[in-house]
Design a protein around this motif. Sequence first.
Motif, PDB file in Angstrom:
ATOM      1  N   THR A 187      -9.864 -40.313 -79.889  1.00 36.39           N
ATOM      2  CA  THR A 187     -10.513 -40.879 -78.707  1.00 36.39           C
ATOM      3  C   THR A 187     -11.803 -41.565 -79.130  1.00 36.39           C
ATOM      4  OG1 THR A 187      -9.630 -39.085 -77.364  1.00 36.39           O
ATOM      5  CG2 THR A 187     -11.422 -40.342 -76.423  1.00 36.39           C
TER       6      THR A 187
ATOM      7  N   GLU B 179     -15.302 -43.662 -77.612  1.00 36.49           N
ATOM      8  CA  GLU B 179     -16.117 -43.819 -76.418  1.00 36.49           C
ATOM      9  C   GLU B 179     -16.847 -45.154 -76.524  1.00 36.49           C
ATOM     10  OE1 GLU B 179     -19.726 -41.451 -74.317  1.00 36.49           O
ATOM     11  OE2 GLU B 179     -18.045 -40.281 -75.095  1.00 36.49           O
ATOM     12  N   LYS B 180     -16.686 -45.974 -75.488  1.00 34.66           N
ATOM     13  CA  LYS B 180     -17.248 -47.317 -75.479  1.00 34.66           C
ATOM     14  C   LYS B 180     -18.224 -47.444 -74.317  1.00 34.66           C
ATOM     15  CE  LYS B 180     -15.469 -52.033 -75.648  1.00 34.66           C
ATOM     16  NZ  LYS B 180     -14.253 -52.833 -75.549  1.00 34.66           N
ATOM     17  N   LYS B 181     -19.396 -47.993 -74.598  1.00 36.91           N
ATOM     18  CA  LYS B 181     -20.398 -48.187 -73.556  1.00 36.91           C
ATOM     19  C   LYS B 181     -20.018 -49.419 -72.735  1.00 36.91           C
ATOM     20  CE  LYS B 181     -24.608 -47.461 -74.706  1.00 36.91           C
ATOM     21  NZ  LYS B 181     -25.976 -47.562 -75.234  1.00 36.91           N
ATOM     22  N   VAL B 182     -19.853 -49.241 -71.422  1.00 33.65           N
ATOM     23  CA  VAL B 182     -19.462 -50.333 -70.528  1.00 33.65           C
ATOM     24  C   VAL B 182     -20.692 -50.952 -69.878  1.00 33.65           C
ATOM     25  CG1 VAL B 182     -18.092 -50.948 -68.504  1.00 33.65           C
ATOM     26  CG2 VAL B 182     -17.235 -49.240 -70.095  1.00 33.65           C
TER      27      VAL B 182
ATOM     28  N   ILE C 191     -22.787 -46.069 -68.194  1.00 33.50           N
ATOM     29  CA  ILE C 191     -21.376 -45.838 -67.889  1.00 33.50           C
ATOM     30  C   ILE C 191     -20.593 -46.027 -69.171  1.00 33.50           C
ATOM     31  CG2 ILE C 191     -19.381 -46.586 -66.553  1.00 33.50           C
ATOM     32  CD1 ILE C 191     -21.331 -47.607 -64.425  1.00 33.50           C
ATOM     33  N   ASN C 192     -19.828 -44.990 -69.532  1.00 33.11           N
ATOM     34  CA  ASN C 192     -19.023 -45.018 -70.748  1.00 33.11           C
ATOM     35  C   ASN C 192     -17.544 -44.932 -70.402  1.00 33.11           C
ATOM     36  OD1 ASN C 192     -21.299 -45.062 -72.428  1.00 33.11           O
ATOM     37  ND2 ASN C 192     -21.484 -42.837 -72.276  1.00 33.11           N
ATOM     38  N   LYS C 193     -16.734 -45.490 -71.267  1.00 35.42           N
ATOM     39  CA  LYS C 193     -15.288 -45.451 -71.086  1.00 35.42           C
ATOM     40  C   LYS C 193     -14.664 -44.812 -72.322  1.00 35.42           C
ATOM     41  CE  LYS C 193     -11.324 -48.501 -70.627  1.00 35.42           C
ATOM     42  NZ  LYS C 193     -10.867 -49.880 -70.640  1.00 35.42           N
ATOM     43  N   LYS C 194     -13.814 -43.827 -72.088  1.00 38.18           N
ATOM     44  CA  LYS C 194     -13.108 -43.185 -73.191  1.00 38.18           C
ATOM     45  C   LYS C 194     -11.737 -43.831 -73.327  1.00 38.18           C
ATOM     46  CE  LYS C 194     -15.377 -38.741 -73.038  1.00 38.18           C
ATOM     47  NZ  LYS C 194     -15.233 -37.299 -72.894  1.00 38.18           N
ATOM     48  N   GLU C 195     -11.395 -44.202 -74.571  1.00 36.12           N
ATOM     49  CA  GLU C 195     -10.099 -44.824 -74.848  1.00 36.12           C
ATOM     50  C   GLU C 195      -9.341 -43.961 -75.850  1.00 36.12           C
ATOM     51  OE1 GLU C 195     -10.841 -48.720 -76.342  1.00 36.12           O
ATOM     52  OE2 GLU C 195     -11.425 -49.516 -74.399  1.00 36.12           O
TER      53      GLU C 195
END
Length: 71
Positions: free
Chosen positions: A24, A26-29, A37-41
């Motif tokens: 996984t 984690e990307k900062k949006v 707000i972060n997005k986990k991919e």
Amino acid sequence: MKTLGIILIVVGILMFVFTNINFTTEKKVVDLGPVEINKKEDKSIAWPVWAGGVAVIAGVVLIIADKRKAS
């Protein structure tokens, strides 16, 4: 050569057992000062099963070649 052959055999066997790796990131949006707000991919790295077989065969060939060279 013998050490490389053993490493290839072990890696080939591991490739048979574990056909892919999941992880996984984690990307900062959005970053608005104190609000973040972060997005986990979920990502996956996969390889074909035959690649493990090729690695095992190459390791065996290296070990046999090393034994023939030593004698």
